[in-house]
Motif scaffolding. Structure first.
Motif, mmCIF file in Angstrom:
data_model
loop_
_atom_site.group_PDB
_atom_site.id
_atom_site.type_symbol
_atom_site.label_atom_id
_atom_site.label_comp_id
_atom_site.label_asym_id
_atom_site.label_seq_id
_atom_site.Cartn_x
_atom_site.Cartn_y
_atom_site.Cartn_z
ATOM 1 N N VAL A 1 21.754 41.303 37.056
ATOM 2 C CA VAL A 1 21.779 41.932 38.090
ATOM 3 C C VAL A 1 20.448 42.645 38.516
ATOM 4 N N THR A 2 20.215 43.782 37.545
ATOM 5 C CA THR A 2 18.941 44.739 37.748
ATOM 6 C C THR A 2 17.571 43.867 37.380
ATOM 7 N N MET B 1 28.920 48.072 46.312
ATOM 8 C CA MET B 1 29.281 47.717 44.743
ATOM 9 C C MET B 1 30.258 46.833 44.673
ATOM 10 N N ARG B 2 30.085 45.678 44.110
ATOM 11 C CA ARG B 2 30.730 44.809 43.740
ATOM 12 C C ARG B 2 30.512 44.028 42.562
ATOM 13 N N PHE B 3 30.996 44.339 41.270
ATOM 14 C CA PHE B 3 30.459 43.885 40.118
ATOM 15 C C PHE B 3 31.466 42.824 39.454
ATOM 16 N N LEU B 4 31.615 41.781 40.291
ATOM 17 C CA LEU B 4 32.222 40.719 39.745
ATOM 18 C C LEU B 4 31.688 39.404 40.162
ATOM 19 N N GLY C 1 25.380 42.848 33.942
ATOM 20 C CA GLY C 1 24.606 44.059 34.638
ATOM 21 C C GLY C 1 22.896 43.982 34.830
ATOM 22 N N PRO D 1 29.797 43.381 30.434
ATOM 23 C CA PRO D 1 29.282 44.006 31.632
ATOM 24 C C PRO D 1 27.560 44.455 31.357
ATOM 25 N N THR E 1 24.330 47.827 43.820
ATOM 26 C CA THR E 1 23.969 48.887 44.628
ATOM 27 C C THR E 1 25.154 49.486 45.369
ATOM 28 N N SER F 1 36.052 46.792 40.521
ATOM 29 C CA SER F 1 35.874 45.741 41.514
ATOM 30 C C SER F 1 37.067 44.918 41.369
ATOM 31 N N ASP G 1 31.174 36.057 41.836
ATOM 32 C CA ASP G 1 31.711 35.377 42.624
ATOM 33 C C ASP G 1 32.280 33.790 42.630
ATOM 34 N N THR G 2 32.987 33.484 43.488
ATOM 35 C CA THR G 2 33.650 32.079 43.221
ATOM 36 C C THR G 2 32.993 31.064 42.753
ATOM 37 N N ARG H 1 32.135 31.679 39.038
ATOM 38 C CA ARG H 1 33.042 31.237 38.190
ATOM 39 C C ARG H 1 33.400 29.630 38.041
ATOM 40 N N GLU I 1 31.183 38.595 48.751
ATOM 41 C CA GLU I 1 31.492 38.623 47.623
ATOM 42 C C GLU I 1 30.554 38.431 46.390
ATOM 43 N N ASP J 1 27.015 42.645 42.936
ATOM 44 C CA ASP J 1 25.836 43.649 43.570
ATOM 45 C C ASP J 1 26.175 45.032 43.027
#
Lengths: 321, 383
Positions: free
Chosen positions: A253-254, A1-4, A250, A246, B8, B302, A6-7, A10, B3, B6
């Motif tokens: 993403v899904t 899980m990484r909810f940010l 979110g 979010p 999941t 995160s 990416d570079t 951004r 990075e 995600d």
């Protein structure tokens, strides 16, 4: 899980912000509202060059592949700068036309490159004779008809929207039949996500402008931003926007229908709450067409209804037909 | 490490989830425990903490040597989702675990951590907070209770109030004025831990709205506290307490799992009632807001894992969850109709608890002031 983000995502947002901040979008919006499309088309071309209209287009047709997160990033910025034109509709059209290789080959490269804009009747889920955004400016006009998707030969007379920059046009339900069973559900998902992101951007812009205003506007000898009634109203707007954000990313993403509907509902409600607070805290000047705040105020209302009004989104969240 | 964005969880985190779920399925009491705001319920909840601790589930995020599992923030969130989805009891040790423990991790000594944390993890020692005073609520720095130097420690004198859990708890922590002659009210405060059964302490329980003694007044008369129970430097209490307040308002006080489970139960209740159209909007909004809170927390976690400090944005969080908690329970009571007013049901009990949310842990008005000043950059004004 990484909810940010990416570079790269951004950086994409920063690049778009820089492009749009330098584009004097209020002037472009006002031109567009009068039906003068030249400045809007020029801006559209630059946005396309940045890759925005390729985000729902496969690579073989000149796009970047379907990238909903980047799409959400981009549409937040389009909303923040009140960019006019059928941007959401161009994304929905790309999804509909992308379902068939011959149509994809014929239309997607020009949509991705920005050389054509597309629109589609907004009530397509119900196959109605609906209105389409900016049919007078779009070269590709998709009409939802009982037989399926038709390439409409022209647009009817423009009807005015509460948002002067949104020019509503009926599309005659005639013309070449380009899909008997189009991917309505998939296209609706993309349109809804893009609208949610756009509404979030509109809300963020309204909050920024209003915060700046209440810091410099003085009454009773002090900035009105020092009054608790004002401060707390803006704090509530910030809360609504920060919790819609979010949901938007979110959903990207899904891409689940419930998440996308939740994002649309929350972002549009937060955007509209921002509009109401912005108008109230600006006072009478905010109620004028002349003041640029109006460009965002009116859009916040229009986006709430577009591509899934609140009740429709709630039905999807609850899993009801 | 990639990075890419995600949502999941890793296979290892999912394994952790499965392990937690299996344990909870085997152990969660089939019927709700009596209210933890009663003597009987408090004892039952304390026993539940011991049961959790026996298998190291009471404080999963703590280091192993204090009774935890060294679980990171993400696993803590996963555990909380499973915990509340399983309908497991409320946490009687919450004050200590979410307020005092983070302070000890940041500002305590190793001796203090080794002494205080393990019995906190098992529920053997339950902690109450002692912040507010009759004349110091939102304006906490106006507090007047004194800590006066004596041989080997301090003597506490004064009055604390609205002390959650104090009616049945063992010990308390709070701020005391150790130097009355400082230029500003935020200086000269000392952060202390003390025994609620020490000589000189009188605990007078206060009935909350439903009459249950959920909090208490504390009268302190020359209560001796040894030096070993001072946290950080004497006089530095405000700074230390504010780092606790940051924690309290931040991620660890109210996990998303709690509201996701509550929203799920609300959805089931609505369906059981025949899915009335009149309540559809309220139910949908509650489901959406619980999901928003989960995703907001995932984003904050995160950022935290990326090394960013969680600052004033935790005020956004506090207003949001406290209003969400109320909305969830109000919607449920509306759905229940005339039956909704009956006390003692999980919904009415939860409702009474939720009513306090916008008030404690820094009122929502104070949070909105923080948002206005620190996040929006608006000028300070009259409160």
């Amino acid at each position: 899980m990484r909810f940010l983000l990416d570079t790269g995502q951004r950086d994409f947002a920063s690049a778009l912000r820089a492009l749009l901040a330098a584009a004097d979008t209020p002037r472009v919006v006002r031109d567009w509202s009068r039906g003068e499309h030249a400045s809007g088309r020029a801006l559209w071309g630059r946005i396309a060059e940045a890759g925005v209209f390729g985000l729902a287009v496969p690579e073989e047709y000149g796009g970047a592949g379907r990238r909903p997160v980047e799409l959400a990033v981009a549409f937040v910025e389009l909303g923040r700068y009140a960019v006019p034109g059928p941007s959401v509709e161009t994304v929905a059209a790309a999804v509909l036309l992308g379902e068939r290789a011959d149509l994809a080959k014929r239309f997607l490269p020009e949509l991705a490159s920005g050389s054509a804009m597309a629109t589609v009747t907004m009530s397509f889920a119900r196959h109605g004779y609906g209105l389409a955004l900016d049919g007078d400016a779009a070269q590709v006009r998709l009409a939802a008809t009982p037989e399926g998707l038709r390439l409409s030969p022209g647009a009817g007379a423009v009807r005015r929207s509460l948002d002067p920059a949104r020019r509503l046009t009926p599309l005659p339900p005639v013309g070449e039949l380009v899909g008997a069973e189009p991917a309505w559900a998939e296209a609706l998902l993309w349109a809804r996500l893009a609208t949610a992101a756009q509404a979030l951007g509109v809300g963020l812009a309204l909050l920024d402008r209003t915060v700046a205003y209440v810091k410099q506007r003085t009454q009773f000898g002090v900035p009105i931003g020092s009054f608790q009634a004002v401060r707390h109203r803006l704090a509530d707007v910030r809360i609504a926007l920060e919790f819609a954000r979010p949901l938007v990313f979110g959903a990207a993403v899904t891409m689940s229908p419930a998440d996308v509907a939740a994002a649309k509902l929350s972002a549009c409600e937060a955007g509209y709450a921002a509009a109401r607070a912005a108008l109230q805290l600006h006072g009478a000047i905010g109620y004028t067409a002349e003041y640029d705040l109006s460009l965002w105020l009116t859009k916040a209302r229009a986006l709430r209804g577009a591509w899934g009004a609140p009740e429709e989104c709630r039905r999807v969240v609850l899993g009801r037909p | 490490m990639t990075e890419a964005v995600d949502l999941t969880h890793t296979p290892a985190d999912e394994e952790f989830r499965a392990e937690a779920r299996a344990w909870l399925t085997a152990h969660v009491p089939p019927r709700p425990l009596p209210s933890l705001e009663t003597a009987e319920g408090f004892a039952a909840h304390r026993a539940w903490e011991a049961e959790l601790a026996a298998d190291r589930w009471s404080v999963v995020s703590w280091p192993e040597r204090y009774g935890g599992r060294d679980a990171g923030l993400v696993r803590w969130l996963v555990f909380e989702e499973e915990y509340y989805a399983a309908g497991a009891p409320g946490r009687v040790g919450q004050n200590g675990v979410s307020l005092l423990a983070p302070t000890l991790f940041d500002h305590g000594t190793e001796e203090q951590r080794a002494r205080v944390l393990p019995p906190m993890a098992t529920g053997e020692v339950v902690w109450a907070q002692a912040w507010s005073e009759p004349e110091a609520g939102s304006d906490l720095a106006a507090l007047r209770s004194r800590a006066v130097r004596t041989a080997g420690g301090w003597l506490l004198t004064g009055q604390k109030t609205w002390s959650s859990r104090a009616a049945f708890a063992d010990r308390a922590f709070g701020l005391f004025r150790s130097d009355p002659d400082t230029p500003g009210p935020h200086q000269g405060l000392t952060y202390l831990m003390f025994d609620l059964r020490a000589p000189g302490v009188t605990v007078r329980p206060i009935g909350r709205l439903d009459g249950k003694p959920a909090f208490a007044e504390l009268f302190l008369d020359q209560v001796f506290v040894p030096d070993e129970d001072v946290i950080g430097e004497p006089g530095q209490g405000w700074r230390i307490a504010m780092s606790t307040a940051g924690n309290e308002r931040g991620l660890t006080l109210r996990s998303p799992g709690r509201f996701l489970a509550c929203a799920d139960r609300l959805l089931s209740l609505w369906q059981e009632q025949g899915a009335p159209e009149s309540a559809a909007a309220g139910v949908a909004d509650a489901v959406v807001r619980a999901r928003a809170y989960q995703l907001f927390t995932y984003a904050a976690a995160s950022r935290h894992l990326d090394g960013e400090a969680l600052g004033p944005e935790s005020s956004l969080n506090k207003v949001f969850w406290s209003e969400l908690d109320l909305a969830l329970h109000e919607t449920a009571l509306d759905l229940l109709g005339p039956a909704g007013e009956e006390a003692g049901s999980p919904w009415s009990e939860g409702y009474v608890f939720a009513l306090a949310g916008p008030v404690y842990a820094g009122t929502n008005e104070i949070q909105r002031d923080i948002i206005a000043e620190r996040l929006l950059g608006l000028p300070k004004g009259r409160r």
